[in-house]
Enzyme design. Structure first.
Site, mmCIF file in Angstrom:
data_model
loop_
_atom_site.group_PDB
_atom_site.id
_atom_site.type_symbol
_atom_site.label_atom_id
_atom_site.label_comp_id
_atom_site.label_asym_id
_atom_site.label_seq_id
_atom_site.Cartn_x
_atom_site.Cartn_y
_atom_site.Cartn_z
ATOM 1 C CD GLU A 363 -2.917 -0.988 0.046
ATOM 2 O OE1 GLU A 363 -3.778 -0.104 -0.004
ATOM 3 O OE2 GLU A 363 -2.774 -1.843 -0.842
ATOM 4 C CB THR A 365 7.679 1.861 0.322
ATOM 5 O OG1 THR A 365 7.860 3.117 -0.366
ATOM 6 C CG2 THR A 365 7.708 0.726 -0.705
ATOM 7 C CB SER A 366 8.391 3.613 5.146
ATOM 8 O OG SER A 366 7.825 2.587 5.925
HETATM 9 C C1 LIG Z 1 2.731 -9.509 -0.002
HETATM 10 C C2 LIG Z 1 2.388 -8.381 -0.940
HETATM 11 C C3 LIG Z 1 1.061 -8.146 -1.263
HETATM 12 C C4 LIG Z 1 0.725 -7.141 -2.172
HETATM 13 N N1 LIG Z 1 -0.582 -6.990 -2.572
HETATM 14 C C5 LIG Z 1 -0.875 -6.139 -3.585
HETATM 15 C C6 LIG Z 1 -2.198 -6.093 -4.139
HETATM 16 O O1 LIG Z 1 -3.109 -6.790 -3.686
HETATM 17 N N2 LIG Z 1 -2.438 -5.270 -5.197
HETATM 18 C C7 LIG Z 1 -1.465 -4.471 -5.734
HETATM 19 O O2 LIG Z 1 -1.739 -3.748 -6.698
HETATM 20 N N3 LIG Z 1 -0.183 -4.492 -5.218
HETATM 21 C C8 LIG Z 1 0.118 -5.302 -4.176
HETATM 22 N N4 LIG Z 1 1.411 -5.352 -3.667
HETATM 23 C C9 LIG Z 1 2.434 -4.494 -4.260
HETATM 24 C C10 LIG Z 1 2.926 -3.375 -3.344
HETATM 25 O O3 LIG Z 1 1.944 -2.384 -3.233
HETATM 26 C C11 LIG Z 1 4.245 -2.851 -3.937
HETATM 27 O O4 LIG Z 1 5.216 -3.850 -3.742
HETATM 28 C C12 LIG Z 1 4.699 -1.555 -3.282
HETATM 29 O O5 LIG Z 1 3.832 -0.502 -3.633
HETATM 30 C C13 LIG Z 1 6.130 -1.176 -3.695
HETATM 31 O O6 LIG Z 1 6.302 -1.224 -5.083
HETATM 32 P P1 LIG Z 1 7.549 -2.042 -5.707
HETATM 33 O O7 LIG Z 1 7.550 -3.384 -5.070
HETATM 34 O O8 LIG Z 1 7.458 -1.983 -7.180
HETATM 35 O O9 LIG Z 1 8.820 -1.266 -5.206
HETATM 36 P P2 LIG Z 1 9.545 -0.061 -5.992
HETATM 37 O O10 LIG Z 1 8.563 0.952 -6.375
HETATM 38 O O11 LIG Z 1 10.428 -0.646 -7.046
HETATM 39 O O12 LIG Z 1 10.449 0.524 -4.821
HETATM 40 C C14 LIG Z 1 11.770 0.034 -4.520
HETATM 41 C C15 LIG Z 1 12.370 0.961 -3.469
HETATM 42 O O13 LIG Z 1 12.489 2.297 -3.989
HETATM 43 C C16 LIG Z 1 11.842 3.211 -3.122
HETATM 44 N N5 LIG Z 1 11.262 4.312 -3.899
HETATM 45 C C17 LIG Z 1 10.517 4.225 -5.030
HETATM 46 N N6 LIG Z 1 10.137 5.453 -5.429
HETATM 47 C C18 LIG Z 1 10.629 6.327 -4.529
HETATM 48 C C19 LIG Z 1 10.585 7.750 -4.387
HETATM 49 N N7 LIG Z 1 9.917 8.519 -5.237
HETATM 50 N N8 LIG Z 1 11.245 8.319 -3.323
HETATM 51 C C20 LIG Z 1 11.900 7.540 -2.430
HETATM 52 N N9 LIG Z 1 11.992 6.205 -2.524
HETATM 53 C C21 LIG Z 1 11.354 5.600 -3.549
HETATM 54 C C22 LIG Z 1 10.779 2.385 -2.408
HETATM 55 O O14 LIG Z 1 10.345 2.997 -1.203
HETATM 56 C C23 LIG Z 1 11.508 1.076 -2.199
HETATM 57 O O15 LIG Z 1 12.335 1.191 -1.075
HETATM 58 C C24 LIG Z 1 1.752 -6.314 -2.724
HETATM 59 C C25 LIG Z 1 3.087 -6.533 -2.359
HETATM 60 C C26 LIG Z 1 3.413 -7.558 -1.500
HETATM 61 C C27 LIG Z 1 4.873 -7.791 -1.171
#
Ligand SMILES: Cc1cc2nc3c(=O)[nH]c(=O)nc-3n(C[C@H](O)[C@H](O)[C@H](O)COP(=O)(O)OP(=O)(O)OC[C@H]3O[C@@H](n4cnc5c(N)ncnc54)[C@H](O)[C@@H]3O)c2cc1C
Length: 381
Positions: A363, A365-366
């Protein structure tokens, strides 16, 4: 200012707590060990109204407020976060998206079955190439006659392989970014729409998380959810509620870490005394209990703002940020309080520790929560 839940909210919390104490806890451990989805346990949530918490009664739901909802999510996640996330992803993301933005005909078609638990719901925004930058999604939907044809894939989707209904965000126009995104309702069984194998995850082993795959998946024109091009704006609203649910999940996990620590500190002895008699550990548990209470208040405040119809985006972000970091801290310290016992699977804190981490990622990240909060404080667009 009244900090007390109403009689109804107190009653609902008691029902959720009794369910969690009776049906989750020790009973969930074998599912977690086997990475198995607990179908039989999740089925029991339907008759309690917990699979249609926010769905209006007119469509078979419980029609409850967000404060009641947050209390239910907290109690379920205190018992087990896998069941908790299964329940709230179904409610906050799938059912709530349909209840908030679908046509009357779509609500009548989908909500009663979701609310009763006849089918579980999933919600697909994240893709292999876009998570935090959700507007960069690449799944496409093209109109062909009276059908939409969807191609692409969604990553990390909760309930992906156990759902019967899913809401999917896809690009429907040439516009870049958020403007060209629309939402669709898909039913499992539609040719070209399938789920990948569930991921092997760090935690939440008894929840289902998988890819959703769209290969020329055909959706009738009536499957468009709301207006064409409005899908991203809808998703942002849905995420506001989802973040409150994730905050409540984090409070439940943090409370479970404190519960387990208190129990262990009273029974374990060292140097002729129980752990509860050591000043260092007393300070640790006092700080944790205080921070859990702060996280709970922030979460309920965000839920209350939502019930009052006030903008809740940044209070939801604050609640989610603080509660998730509290969950991780509480889980880490609970393992520490357990010593070696905390590092083995026999004690629940090992599972709690693994489950807590997701709350800092899902939902938004931090880092993304800090971005949302900073934008509000600095009045940046
Ligand atoms: C168990 C699980 C259940 C989930 N369920 C759902 C679901 O039901 N539906 C759905 O749609 N998604 C779901 N997700 C996805 C989840 O919402 C995403 O994993 C999350 O939003 C982070 O996106 P990412 O994994 O692509 O990380 P990335 O966006 O690739 O981020 C990688 C790192 O970069 C940092 N970062 C990225 N952009 C910035 C910025 N602008 N400034 C500072 N730091 C930044 C992030 O904080 C993180 O530390 C789920 C994930 C998990 C693990």
């Amino acid at each position: 200012m009244d900090f007390e839940p109403t009689d109804d909210q107190t009653r609902i919390r008691r029902v959720a707590r009794e369910f969690a104490e009776g049906e989750l806890g020790d009973k969930i451990a074998p599912y977690d060990e086997r990475h198995e989805f607990p179908h039989a346990i999740v089925k029991k949530l339907g008759p309690l109204g917990f699979l249609g918490v926010l769905v209006p009664e007119a469509y078979g739901g419980a029609g409850l407020d967000h404060v009641s909802y947050a209390l239910i999510v907290e109690e379920l996640c205190r018992g087990d976060a896998s069941v908790g996330i299964t329940m709230w992803a179904h409610n906050s993301l799938c059912a709530n998206h349909i209840a908030s933005f679908a046509s009357e005909a779509q609500k009548r078609r989908y909500l009663p079955r979701l609310a009763s638990g006849e089918v579980l719901g999933a919600w697909g925004l994240t893709e292999p190439g876009s998570g935090s930058d959700a507007a960069a999604l690449r799944t496409r939907a093209e109109l062909s006659g009276d059908e939409w044809i969807l191609n692409g894939s969604k990553a990390f989707i909760t309930n992906a392989s156990v759902c019967g209904t899913a809401v999917i965000m896809a690009r429907t126009g040439p516009e870049k970014g958020s403007k060209g995104v629309s939402a669709f309702i898909l039913e499992k069984g539609v040719p070209g729409f399938s789920a990948g194998s569930p991921y092997r995850k760090l935690g939440l082993h008894a929840s289902d998380t998988a890819e959703l795959i769209l290969e020329d998946a055909r959706v009738p024109a009536a499957g468009l959810l709301g207006e064409r091009g409005a899908g991203f704006a809808q998703a942002v609203q849905v995420l506001e509620g989802g973040r409150i649910a994730m905050a409540a999940m984090a409070v439940g996990i943090a409370q479970a870490a404190v519960d387990q620590s208190v129990k262990y500190m009273k029974q374990r002895t060292a140097f002729g005394r129980t752990l509860a008699e050591f000043n260092g550990l007393q300070g640790m548990i006092a700080d944790l209990a205080t921070e859990v209470e702060v996280a709970r208040l922030l979460t309920l405040r965000a839920a209350y703002a939502k019930d009052a119809g006030r903008p809740a985006m940044h209070v939801a972000a604050m609640a989610k940020l603080f509660a998730s970091e509290t969950a991780m801290k509480a889980a880490t310290q609970a393992v520490q309080i357990h010593g070696g016992a905390g590092y083995i699977t026999e004690f629940p804190v090992e599972r709690i520790f693994r489950d807590a981490k997701l709350t800092e990622i899902g939902e938004g990240t931090s880092e993304i929560q800090r971005l949302v909060i900073a934008r509000e404080i600095l009045q940046l667009s």
